[in-house]
Design an enzyme around this catalytic site. Structure first.
Site, mmCIF file in Angstrom:
data_model
loop_
_atom_site.group_PDB
_atom_site.id
_atom_site.type_symbol
_atom_site.label_atom_id
_atom_site.label_comp_id
_atom_site.label_asym_id
_atom_site.label_seq_id
_atom_site.Cartn_x
_atom_site.Cartn_y
_atom_site.Cartn_z
ATOM 1 N N SER A 118 0.945 -1.322 0.060
ATOM 2 C CA SER A 118 0.157 0.028 0.054
ATOM 3 C C SER A 118 0.896 1.279 0.118
ATOM 4 C CB SER A 118 -1.002 0.098 1.160
ATOM 5 O OG SER A 118 -1.824 0.949 1.127
ATOM 6 N N ASP A 172 -9.893 -4.535 -4.708
ATOM 7 C CA ASP A 172 -9.436 -3.498 -3.774
ATOM 8 C C ASP A 172 -10.129 -2.373 -3.559
ATOM 9 O OD1 ASP A 172 -7.643 -1.687 -2.203
ATOM 10 O OD2 ASP A 172 -5.955 -2.471 -2.802
ATOM 11 N N HIS A 203 -7.989 -5.337 -0.195
ATOM 12 C CA HIS A 203 -6.674 -4.657 -0.094
ATOM 13 C C HIS A 203 -6.009 -5.480 1.232
ATOM 14 C CE1 HIS A 203 -4.099 -1.194 -0.224
ATOM 15 N NE2 HIS A 203 -4.082 -1.052 1.235
#
Length: 222
Positions: A118, A172, A203
């Protein structure tokens, strides 16, 4: 010289010959990816030093200004717009300092991996494209390439030789896969040797992805 970040270190055997610097996501800390080490590492591999830095604590606009560990500020839901360029650049410098420290500890750049999830993956990509020294590889998970507008003017002299692994969840909701695909396109156009995988997940990270990362790393550890 930037402030050296606090880190957690795990060595898979004495006198490691390779390093893996792994950057966590927004609001997590260095402990977040510690559990991946036994899942990822294979018995035939050389000794690895895993380094899990803690991002600085800063106010995050999208979370109401609450202070948390973050590699840069998130200003709104459209994460690819209104980017915190100053924060990204500061984190690039801090992570670069960790890579340089590994060189002084006897592990040359060609044996250093940089990985991130991320926000951590965004810093991984932003640093990789600006590298003037090689790396063993860059692993960018559920992420995108920030401050891409300054490329190719800032493309590092050794960057295009660095192999990149990108993995992304098709469902996601935090970093839409479309952003990852756009970044894949940018890197491919710039000539990076890139491996891409999509997974039926949100995610997060899944077992299949860890297996694919291990396969990819094994080729570069051989």
């Amino acid at each position: 010289m930037p402030h050296v970040l606090e880190t957690i270190e795990i060595e898979t055997r004495p006198n490691p010959t390779h390093s893996v610097i792994w950057l966590h996501g927004l609001g997590a800390d260095g402990h977040d990816f510690e559990p991946i080490v036994p899942e990822l590492v294979r018995p035939t591999w050389p000794g690895l030093r895993f380094i899990f830095p803690h991002a600085p604590v800063r106010p995050v606009t999208i979370n109401g200004g609450v202070r948390m560990r973050a590699w840069y500020d998130i200003l709104g839901m459209e994460i690819a717009q209104r980017q915190d360029e100053a924060g990204v650049r500061q984190s690039i410098e801090q992570v670069q300092a960790l890579l340089e420290r590994e060189t002084t500890r006897g592990i040359p750049p060609a044996r250093q991996f940089l990985a991130g999830f991320s926000q951590g993956g965004a810093i991984t990509l932003a640093l990789t494209v600006r590298r003037n020294e090689t790396l063993a590889g860059a692993i960018a998970l559920s992420t995108y390439l920030p401050i891409a507008g300054s490329l190719p003017a800032e493309l590092g002299s050794a960057a295009r030789g660095i192999p990149v692994f990108m993995g992304h969840g098709a469902m996601d909701p935090v970093v839409p896969q479309g952003l990852g695909l756009m970044s894949r396109g940018t890197l491919t156009q710039l000539g990076f040797p890139l491996t891409w995988h999509s997974y039926p997940m949100p995610h997060s990270v899944c077992a299949e992805e860890i297996r694919h990362i291990a396969d990819w790393m094994e080729e570069r550890l051989a």
